[in-house]
Write a protein that holds these residues in place. Structure first.
Motif, PDB file in Angstrom:
ATOM      1  N   LEU A   1      83.319  31.149  10.537  1.00 40.43           N
ATOM      2  CA  LEU A   1      82.130  31.423  11.346  1.00 40.43           C
ATOM      3  C   LEU A   1      81.429  32.696  10.875  1.00 40.43           C
ATOM      4  O   LEU A   1      80.197  32.773  10.890  1.00 40.43           O
ATOM      5  CB  LEU A   1      82.511  31.527  12.815  1.00 40.43           C
ATOM      6  CG  LEU A   1      82.941  30.221  13.485  1.00 40.43           C
ATOM      7  CD1 LEU A   1      83.417  30.486  14.909  1.00 40.43           C
ATOM      8  CD2 LEU A   1      81.807  29.203  13.485  1.00 40.43           C
TER       9      LEU A   1
ATOM     10  N   ALA B   1      79.542  31.854   7.919  1.00 40.01           N
ATOM     11  CA  ALA B   1      78.330  31.153   8.357  1.00 40.01           C
ATOM     12  C   ALA B   1      77.252  32.130   8.813  1.00 40.01           C
ATOM     13  O   ALA B   1      76.058  31.874   8.619  1.00 40.01           O
ATOM     14  CB  ALA B   1      78.669  30.171   9.476  1.00 40.01           C
ATOM     15  N   THR B   2      77.647  33.275   9.404  1.00 39.24           N
ATOM     16  CA  THR B   2      76.635  34.270   9.796  1.00 39.24           C
ATOM     17  C   THR B   2      75.990  34.899   8.577  1.00 39.24           C
ATOM     18  O   THR B   2      74.800  35.228   8.598  1.00 39.24           O
ATOM     19  CB  THR B   2      77.236  35.375  10.685  1.00 39.24           C
ATOM     20  OG1 THR B   2      78.147  36.178   9.931  1.00 39.24           O
ATOM     21  CG2 THR B   2      77.928  34.801  11.900  1.00 39.24           C
TER      22      THR B   2
ATOM     23  N   GLU C   1      73.506  32.335   7.504  1.00 41.18           N
ATOM     24  CA  GLU C   1      72.355  32.407   8.413  1.00 41.18           C
ATOM     25  C   GLU C   1      71.452  33.582   8.066  1.00 41.18           C
ATOM     26  O   GLU C   1      70.224  33.454   8.067  1.00 41.18           O
ATOM     27  CB  GLU C   1      72.829  32.571   9.860  1.00 41.18           C
ATOM     28  CG  GLU C   1      73.174  31.292  10.565  1.00 41.18           C
ATOM     29  CD  GLU C   1      73.379  31.514  12.049  1.00 41.18           C
ATOM     30  OE1 GLU C   1      73.160  30.561  12.809  1.00 41.18           O
ATOM     31  OE2 GLU C   1      73.765  32.619  12.462  1.00 41.18           O
TER      32      GLU C   1
ATOM     33  N   PRO D   1      77.596  31.082  15.122  1.00 42.29           N
ATOM     34  CA  PRO D   1      77.050  29.723  15.048  1.00 42.29           C
ATOM     35  C   PRO D   1      77.937  28.725  15.786  1.00 42.29           C
ATOM     36  O   PRO D   1      79.123  28.973  16.022  1.00 42.29           O
ATOM     37  CB  PRO D   1      77.034  29.432  13.540  1.00 42.29           C
ATOM     38  CG  PRO D   1      77.068  30.769  12.883  1.00 42.29           C
ATOM     39  CD  PRO D   1      77.839  31.670  13.797  1.00 42.29           C
TER      40      PRO D   1
ATOM     41  N   ARG E   1      77.057  23.980  11.399  1.00 45.01           N
ATOM     42  CA  ARG E   1      75.968  23.830  12.372  1.00 45.01           C
ATOM     43  C   ARG E   1      75.435  25.220  12.683  1.00 45.01           C
ATOM     44  O   ARG E   1      75.926  25.914  13.573  1.00 45.01           O
ATOM     45  CB  ARG E   1      76.448  23.130  13.649  1.00 45.01           C
ATOM     46  CG  ARG E   1      76.894  21.699  13.423  1.00 45.01           C
ATOM     47  CD  ARG E   1      76.847  20.874  14.715  1.00 45.01           C
ATOM     48  NE  ARG E   1      77.537  21.533  15.824  1.00 45.01           N
ATOM     49  CZ  ARG E   1      78.848  21.438  16.049  1.00 45.01           C
ATOM     50  NH1 ARG E   1      79.613  20.748  15.208  1.00 45.01           N
ATOM     51  NH2 ARG E   1      79.405  22.036  17.085  1.00 45.01           N
ATOM     52  N   ARG E   2      74.426  25.607  11.913  1.00 46.94           N
ATOM     53  CA  ARG E   2      73.917  26.982  11.962  1.00 46.94           C
ATOM     54  C   ARG E   2      72.420  26.987  12.266  1.00 46.94           C
ATOM     55  O   ARG E   2      71.763  25.961  12.277  1.00 46.94           O
ATOM     56  CB  ARG E   2      74.134  27.676  10.603  1.00 46.94           C
ATOM     57  CG  ARG E   2      75.545  27.651  10.074  1.00 46.94           C
ATOM     58  CD  ARG E   2      75.623  28.333   8.715  1.00 46.94           C
ATOM     59  NE  ARG E   2      74.715  27.728   7.748  1.00 46.94           N
ATOM     60  CZ  ARG E   2      75.006  26.687   6.983  1.00 46.94           C
ATOM     61  NH1 ARG E   2      76.193  26.122   7.068  1.00 46.94           N
ATOM     62  NH2 ARG E   2      74.127  26.210   6.133  1.00 46.94           N
TER      63      ARG E   2
ATOM     64  N   ASN F   1      70.627  31.962  17.184  1.00 49.80           N
ATOM     65  CA  ASN F   1      71.861  32.695  17.463  1.00 49.80           C
ATOM     66  C   ASN F   1      71.672  34.209  17.489  1.00 49.80           C
ATOM     67  O   ASN F   1      72.589  34.928  17.884  1.00 49.80           O
ATOM     68  CB  ASN F   1      72.932  32.329  16.425  1.00 49.80           C
ATOM     69  CG  ASN F   1      73.343  30.877  16.519  1.00 49.80           C
ATOM     70  OD1 ASN F   1      73.465  30.334  17.617  1.00 49.80           O
ATOM     71  ND2 ASN F   1      73.530  30.226  15.390  1.00 49.80           N
TER      72      ASN F   1
END
Length: 466
Positions: free
Chosen positions: A158, A161-162, A165, A304, A309-310, A314
Motif C-alpha cells: 500500500l 501504491a502511495t 499515486e 489506497p 485500486r488507486r 485519497n
C-alpha cells in the motif's frame, strides 16, 4: 525592454505565457493583439467563485517560493501566499503510523524496494537509450512486480501504491506513460504555497490594458519571411509582423492552429513525443455545511483501497484558511482520473470522493452542498492538464518543438521548459523568454529586464511603467 517600434504581434492564447509575453511586448512599444478561443482569459490558470469563494481550478500552487517570479509578483501586488507545510495526517485503520511520512518510514521493505526498482529502471533506461530510444521504461514496468511480490507485506504494498499515486498525480499521467527516470519532479521537493484569492489577481495584472479578443478561434497561421497572417474561424484575417503561439500541446497536435507552411519534420516529431494529454490530475472541490475534519494539519488522507485500486481521492486539503468556508480539495489520478474526467457524471465523482471521506470519518458526515470538478482532459481547449516526461520522449523535445519559424512564428507555454515543466512559473518564464526573442528579432538590440511585472516599481492603479 526598450522601445520596439510599431511592429504588430499576434499572440494566440491568453494563458499565463501568452499574457506575460503580450504585457512585455506592449510595454516595449509593440502593437499586440491577443486572440483567445475561450470566453475568459487565463487558460489553464482559472480562478472560479462557484463555491462562494475564489478557487483555482487549474494551476493552484507556487512551486518553490525562493526566487520564484510568481512569489515576487504576489509580493508586489500584496497577495498573501499560504504555504503548504507540515505533516500529512493518515486516517486509516490499516495504517501503523499516524502520518503519511511516518507510515513510509515504517514500511522499510516497501520503501527500499521501490527506490531500488526505480533506480535500476532509470539506469537501464539510460544505458539502453542508444538501442531503445530515450526514456524507454515506464514507472509501471519498473515497480508493478512489487505489487504482486509475495515477500512484501501488504502494508508495504500500500505504501508503494502511495508512491505510484504521487507520481501519477504530480505528473498528471498514468504510470504506464510516465518515464521511470523522472517519476517525480524536482519542484515537488521545494516550499509550495497558494496565492490567497487565487491566481486571478496576477492574470488581471498581466492583462490590464491589453487588446484581448475572447471567443476568437485561430484556425491557421500563415507565415513568410516578411510577416504572418492569422485566419480566424469565420474567415477573418489579421495581418501582423510576427505571431506567438501559446496554446497547449494537445491543440497544436490537433492542428489548432494549422501552420502554413508546416514546421520541419524534426520539430513536429518532438511535439508528437512530448508527454501531454495521456492523463490528468483531476481536482475536486467540495463545500460542506460544516467542518468535520481536523482543524490541523491542512493535509490529510488515507491509503489506497488496494495496491491495484488507486487514485480515488485519497489525499485531501482543507481550504478553510484560503476561503473562510468549509471547503475541501482532493485529487484523483492515474486511470481512475481519466475515467472520472471522461465518463463519470458529477454525481458519480462526488460519490467516489464521499466513499473515501466516509472510510476516514464514518457514515455520519454531512453531504456536500456543492462541488466543482473541472474536466481538463475533456476540455476541447486544453485536452489535458500539463506536460510530463512521457515514455519515449526526449528531454530536449520541449525546446525543439518551440524553435521559432523563420523569425516570424514563436512558441511559448509550460511544456517548453525542460526542467520545471508543468508549473505556472514555467509558463511565465516561457512567455518572458519568447517576448525577449521577438524583441531581439524585431530590433536587433539587447533586452532590459527592468519592466517585468514581478520586478518593476508600481504607481497609480497598477499601470506598467518602464
Amino acid at each position: 525592454m526598450g522601445a520596439g517600434g510599431a511592429e504588430r504581434v499576434v499572440v494566440v492564447g491568453a494563458g499565463m505565457a501568452g499574457l506575460v509575453a503580450a504585457r512585455l511586448l506592449q510595454d516595449s512599444g509593440f502593437a499586440v493583439t491577443v486572440l483567445e478561443a475561450r470566453p475568459r482569459s487565463g487558460g489553464r490558470v482559472w480562478t472560479d467563485d462557484g463555491l462562494g469563494a475564489p478557487l483555482d481550478l487549474g494551476g493552484s500552487w507556487v512551486h518553490g517560493l525562493d526566487g520564484n517570479p510568481l512569489a515576487l509578483w504576489c509580493e508586489k501586488l500584496g497577495v498573501k501566499l499560504i504555504e503548504s507545510q507540515g505533516e500529512r495526517l493518515l486516517i486509516d485503520k490499516r495504517a501503523t503510523a499516524p502520518t503519511r511520512e511516518g507510515q513510509r518510514r515504517r514500511a522499510v521493505m516497501g520503501r527500499l524496494a521501490f527506490k531500488a526498482a526505480i533506480e535500476w529502471a532509470s539506469w537501464k533506461s539510460k544505458a539502453m537509450a542508444r538501442v531503445n530510444g530515450p526514456r524507454s521504461i515506464s514507472v509501471k514496468q519498473a515497480v508493478e512486480p512489487l505489487l504482486r511480490a509475495g515477500w512484501l507485506p501488504e502494508i508495504d504494498k500500500l505504501v508503494v501504491a502511495t508512491f505510484i499515486e504521487m507520481s501519477e498525480g504530480v505528473q498528471s499521467a498514468p504510470w504506464d506513460l510516465v518515464s521511470a527516470e523522472e517519476w517525480f519532479p524536482t519542484e515537488g521537493l521545494d516550499r509550495n504555497a497558494q496565492p490567497k484569492g487565487g491566481f486571478r489577481t496576477l492574470i488581471a495584472d498581466a492583462a490590464e490594458g491589453l487588446d484581448i479578443r475572447q471567443g476568437a478561434v485561430v484556425e491557421r497561421i500563415g507565415w513568410t519571411g516578411t510577416g504572418v497572417t492569422a485566419v480566424l474561424q469565420g474567415g477573418e484575417r489579421l495581418v501582423a509582423d510576427r505571431a506567438l503561439i501559446t496554446v497547449p500541446v494537445g491543440l497544436l497536435r490537433a492542428g489548432l492552429p494549422v501552420l502554413d507552411p508546416a514546421a520541419p519534420e524534426t520539430q513536429r516529431a518532438a511535439l508528437g513525443r512530448l508527454g501531454y494529454g495521456g492523463g490528468i490530475l483531476a481536482k475536486l472541490y467540495l463545500r460542506f455545511p460544516r467542518r468535520f475534519w481536523p482543524e490541523q494539519p491542512k493535509w490529510f488522507g488515507r491509503l489506497p483501497d488496494a495496491p491495484d485500486r488507486r487514485g480515488g481521492f485519497n489525499t485531501w486539503v482543507s481550504h478553510e484558511e484560503e476561503t473562510g468556508l468549509p471547503i475541501l480539495l482532493s485529487f484523483a489520478n492515474g486511470h481512475t482520473a481519466i475515467r472520472l474526467d471522461r465518463e463519470a457524471s458529477d454525481t458519480e465523482v462526488t460519490a467516489v470522493a464521499m466513499a473515501s471521506l466516509r472510510a476516514m470519518f464514518g457514515n455520519d458526515i454531512p453531504e456536500p452542498e456543492a462541488m466543482l470538478f473541472p474536466r481538463w482532459l475533456s476540455d476541447p481547449w486544453s485536452r489535458g492538464g500539463y506536460s510530463y516526461p512521457g515514455v519515449g520522449s526526449d528531454p530536449d523535445d520541449g525546446t525543439a518543438y518551440a524553435r521559432p519559424l523563420g523569425g516570424r512564428v514563436f512558441f511559448a507555454g509550460e511544456a517548453t521548459e525542460p526542467v520545471e515543466y508543468g508549473t505556472v512559473h514555467a509558463a511565465l518564464w516561457s512567455g518572458e523568454q519568447s517576448a525577449e526573442a521577438i524583441f531581439r528579432a524585431a530590433t536587433g538590440t539587447a533586452v532590459s529586464r527592468a519592466a517585468r511585472p514581478w520586478a518593476r516599481a508600481r504607481t497609480g492603479a497598477g499601470r506598467h511603467n518602464d
